[in-house]
Structure formats: structure tokens, C-alpha cells
Design an enzyme around this catalytic site. Structure first.
Site, PDB file in Angstrom:
ATOM      1  N   LYS A  65       0.838  -1.205   0.000  1.00  0.00           N
ATOM      2  CA  LYS A  65       0.000   0.000   0.000  1.00  0.00           C
ATOM      3  C   LYS A  65       0.884   1.270   0.000  1.00  0.00           C
ATOM      4  CE  LYS A  65      -3.507  -2.621  -0.231  1.00  0.00           C
ATOM      5  NZ  LYS A  65      -4.698  -2.906   0.545  1.00  0.00           N
TER       6      LYS A  65
HETATM    7  C1  LIG Z   1      -5.758  -3.962   0.912  1.00  0.00           C
HETATM    8  C2  LIG Z   1      -7.204  -3.689   1.022  1.00  0.00           C
HETATM    9  C3  LIG Z   1      -7.956  -4.033   2.155  1.00  0.00           C
HETATM   10  C4  LIG Z   1      -7.449  -4.921   3.252  1.00  0.00           C
HETATM   11  O1  LIG Z   1      -6.348  -4.503   3.922  1.00  0.00           O
HETATM   12  P1  LIG Z   1      -5.460  -5.573   4.733  1.00  0.00           P
HETATM   13  O2  LIG Z   1      -4.505  -4.709   5.452  1.00  0.00           O
HETATM   14  O3  LIG Z   1      -4.810  -6.446   3.726  1.00  0.00           O
HETATM   15  O4  LIG Z   1      -6.370  -6.328   5.632  1.00  0.00           O
HETATM   16  C5  LIG Z   1      -9.280  -3.624   2.221  1.00  0.00           C
HETATM   17  N1  LIG Z   1      -9.851  -2.950   1.218  1.00  0.00           N
HETATM   18  C6  LIG Z   1      -9.185  -2.632   0.104  1.00  0.00           C
HETATM   19  C7  LIG Z   1      -9.884  -1.856  -0.958  1.00  0.00           C
HETATM   20  C8  LIG Z   1      -7.841  -3.011  -0.040  1.00  0.00           C
HETATM   21  O5  LIG Z   1      -7.180  -2.707  -1.165  1.00  0.00           O
END
Ligand SMILES: *Cc1c(COP(=O)(O)O)cnc(C)c1O
Length: 391
Positions: free
Chosen positions: A206
Site C-alpha cells: 500500500k
Molecule cells: C488492501 C485492502 C484491504 C485490506 O487490507 P489488509 O490490510 O490487507 O487487511 C481492504 N480494502 C481494500 C480496498 C484493499 O485494497
């Protein structure tokens, strides 16, 4: 780019990519930039022995993140998914409730609704923002509808003005899943702070990362307090007194140490992301059959991963063939998410043509903050060559 477990570099890969990943010139889809204070802060955790969620970096990270998002409260969590789950439960969403969710998103958005005991109702996305379509969402409101989740997919903000009006008219909780959009803005306001509560993921691929982790942000003090209590086993100030059934969703001091160092460089990382997106756009715009997303006016998108669409007829190859040809050149990519109604737990006969049209034609290019200009040029050149020679 679908969310993969493990470090961004060691994501589960197709056989083809796995072979490629052994090559010296393998280009991963998202390599984090950990060149700030990350190492120093983690070292401090190890030296002091504070490695759990009781350590001081957690609070420092929360303060810095809240400040960066221009919201009063931030609650650090173990993942973006646990942040979403906490946000729903803290907002009072539970059994018997329906929650409007865009049909095109990462699966965790809908899973969190199910974890909270509520029912996700899938809504078509709209073609410009790629977010939940406010008009189609209005058509799906029933007496049981309790909340809407706006997802800022691939860094592109959803139509928050319309969603806010809709939520207000029907007294719905407006939750933002900003997992892919740290720093994006709507009318000058940072996403996550526009609805009642916002959730971010800090997974390794991210925009800001703690490896694994998440953050819930809100301007509502009661919601923040309740989320924090639920996160920590439902315990309040009195030790071992648990008035509610909570979870163990805390972020460790080690993760928060990395997170603080990342937030310190938020502007710098966003600037780099902008430059990456600009360089890709300049190079790809002129290639026949490549389509890039447009930004609505009043909206500042961010480049999480760099998304593009392939028009098979003009490009000469389809999305999957292009991905295979790039993998053969050591370039890792990610297909767009499947629309949720295609996945076994959420299967529906209903058609969602906008989401289906995007999902089958799109892919994301390598675009982690540590990618170099030469690497970007290498990807552009490879796509140009594949287009010209048909493979
Ligand atoms: C990555 C993501 C999540 C989940 O996040 P995690 O930290 O992997 O649990 C939720 N929603 C979206 C749109 C994502 O891209």
C-alpha cells in the site's frame, strides 16, 4: 496486485512469474521504500524491548497519521480488514443490517461486513470514478440498510459529495475504505476524513506501509473510543474489566515504528507516486489500445498501483496475453480484482456490466515508491514492443 499475504516481494505468483522472479532483473509490482527512519525506530523497539502494542510508537504513529489525514482520531490496527470490521461494529452495524458495498473492490470490504454479522448488498460502480454508483446505491436502499461503504479504488476517490447527500437523506453511516488511497483528496479534503469513519490498510504494497497493519480514522470521539476498546479485548481503563466482547486487533510497536517513519515521509512518498504516474501516463498515452483512467474535476487521485485498460482490438492482444508477455520479460503485474458477484461466497445472477467491463480488461503495473525512472521506462518500452510485435 490483489492483496497477497507475505512481503510484497514474496507474493504468491503464477508459475511463469515465479520463474521470472529468480532473474536478476525481476521487477516486482510493489517494492516498498523503507529508506527513512524505519530501521532506527525498529532498532529502538529491539533495544528497549517494547515490541507489543503496548509500546510508545503506537500512540506516536496514531497521532502522526491523524494529523496527516486531517482528522482528530486515529486507531492503529492489525490490518485494514480489522480496521473495517472495528469501524462497522463501533458504528453499530450488526445482524439484521444491510450495507451497500461496491461490486468492484478488494474482497476484504465485503468480508468485513460479513464478519460484523451484517449483509453486504452489492452495487454497480460508475464509469468515471470507478467507485460505488450513488444513483444505483439509492435504488438498493431498504428499511434494513444501515451503511454505505465508499471504496477509493486504485487511488481514485469515489463520488463523495453525492454519497454524503445520500447517506444524510437516509440516515446511513458513511464508511470510507481508503485502503488504496492514502493522501487522495476530494474538494481539498483528504479521503478517510470525508465520511463518518475511514479505514486504511498498511499492508506492504500500500502507499504507506507497516508490513501488515491498518488504521481507522474518524472525527467522532465516541466511535474512536469504542473502536479502541473493541480492538483491545473490550477492556476499558480498568484492567481486566471487559464490559463488551472485543477482539485482539492491535498493531505492534514494531509495526508502528515503521509506520511513524513512513508518515514522516508522507509528502515525499506522495510526490514520488505522482511522478511515477506522470511518467507512465506520458509514455503509455501514445500506445494504441491503452486506456488510462481520467480524474474527475475537484478530485486528487493518488497512484497506488498504476492501473491501465487494454483494448484488445486496437492493442492486438488481450489483458492476459499482455500480462504473460510482460512476465516473460521479468515484469510483474496484477490483474484487476474480479467483481465480487463472480466470487463463490458472493455469487449473484445479477449483471454488473460496468464493473465486469473494467475488471476483465485492466491490469496494474509495477509502481511501488522505490521503482526507478529507468525501471518505469523499461515497462513502457516493453509494452510498446509487445504492441508492435504482438507478443
Ligand atoms: C488492501 C485492502 C484491504 C485490506 O487490507 P489488509 O490490510 O490487507 O487487511 C481492504 N480494502 C481494500 C480496498 C484493499 O485494497
Amino acid at each position: 496486485m490483489g492483496k497477497d499475504r507475505g512481503p510484497a516481494r514474496a507474493a504468491p505468483l503464477s508459475d511463469r512469474v515465479r520463474v521470472a522472479s529468480r532473474q536478476a532483473d525481476f521487477l516486482p509490482v510493489a517494492r516498498p521504500d523503507l529508506s527513512g527512519n524505519e530501521r532506527r525506530y525498529v532498532d529502538e523497539c529491539l533495544t528497549t524491548g517494547w515490541i507489543s502494542s503496548a509500546g510508545p510508537f503506537v500512540h506516536r504513529f496514531e497521532e502522526a497519521f491523524a494529523h496527516a489525514c486531517e482528522v482528530p482520531y486515529a486507531v492503529a490496527t492489525s490490518s485494514g480488514t480489522s480496521a473495517l470490521h472495528l469501524a462497522l461494529v463501533a458504528a453499530g452495524i450488526g445482524p439484521g443490517d444491510e450495507v451497500l458495498v461496491p461490486v468492484w473492490t478488494f474482497v476484504a470490504t465485503a468480508n468485513a461486513v460479513v464478519h460484523a454479522g451484517a449483509r453486504p448488498v452489492l452495487v454497480e460502480v460508475e464509469p468515471v470514478s470507478w467507485g460505488i454508483d450513488p444513483q444505483k446505491a439509492a435504488q438498493k436502499i431498504t428499511s434494513r440498510t444501515a451503511a454505505i461503504i465508499a471504496v477509493h479504488l486504485y487511488g481514485h476517490p469515489a463520488d463523495m459529495a453525492a454519497l454524503r447527500r445520500l447517506a444524510r437523506r437516509h440516515a446511513l453511516v458513511l464508511l470510507e475504505d481508503a485502503a488504496e488511497a492514502h493522501g487522495a483528496e476530494v474538494d481539498g479534503q483528504r479521503v478517510g476524513s470525508v465520511g463518518d469513519v475511514g479505514c486504511f490498510s498498511m499492508f506492504a504494497n500500500k502507499i504507506l506501509t507497516t508490513g501488515e497493519g491498518g488504521v481507522l480514522v474518524t472525527g467522532n470521539r465516541r466511535l474512536a473510543d469504542l473502536a479502541r476498546r473493541l480492538r483491545d479485548h473490550g477492556m476499558g481503563r480498568r484492567r481486566y474489566w471487559h464490559p463488551v466482547i472485543g477482539y485482539s486487533y492491535g498493531m505492534s510497536n514494531l509495526q508502528a515504528a515503521i509506520g511513524l517513519a513512513q508518515v514522516e515521509r508522507f509528502d515525499e512518498l506522495l510526490k514520488r507516486k505522482d511522478a511515477i504516474a506522470e511518467r507512465y501516463a506520458r509514455g503509455l498515452r501514445v500506445i494504441p489500445g491503452i486506456r488510462l483512467p481520467e480524474a474527475r474535476s475537484g478530485v486528487r487521485p493518488v497512484c497506488w498501483l498504476f492501473p491501465m485498460l487494454v483494448e484488445r482490438r486496437t492493442f492486438g492482444l488481450g489483458r492476459d496475453a499482455l500480462m504473460r508477455a510482460l512476465a516473460a520479460r521479468g515484469i510483474e503485474t496484477r490483474p484487476f480484482f474480479y467483481p465480487l458477484h463472480r466470487l463463490p461466497p458472493y455469487r449473484l445472477r445479477e449483471r454488473f456490466p460496468v464493473a465486469e467491463g473494467f475488471a476483465s480488461r485492466g491490469l496494474n503495473l509495477p509502481s511501488g515508491p522505490a521503482i526507478t525512472d529507468d525501471e518505469i521506462d523499461r515497462v513502457i518500452e516493453a509494452i510498446r514492443e509487445i504492441q508492435r510485435h504482438g507478443g
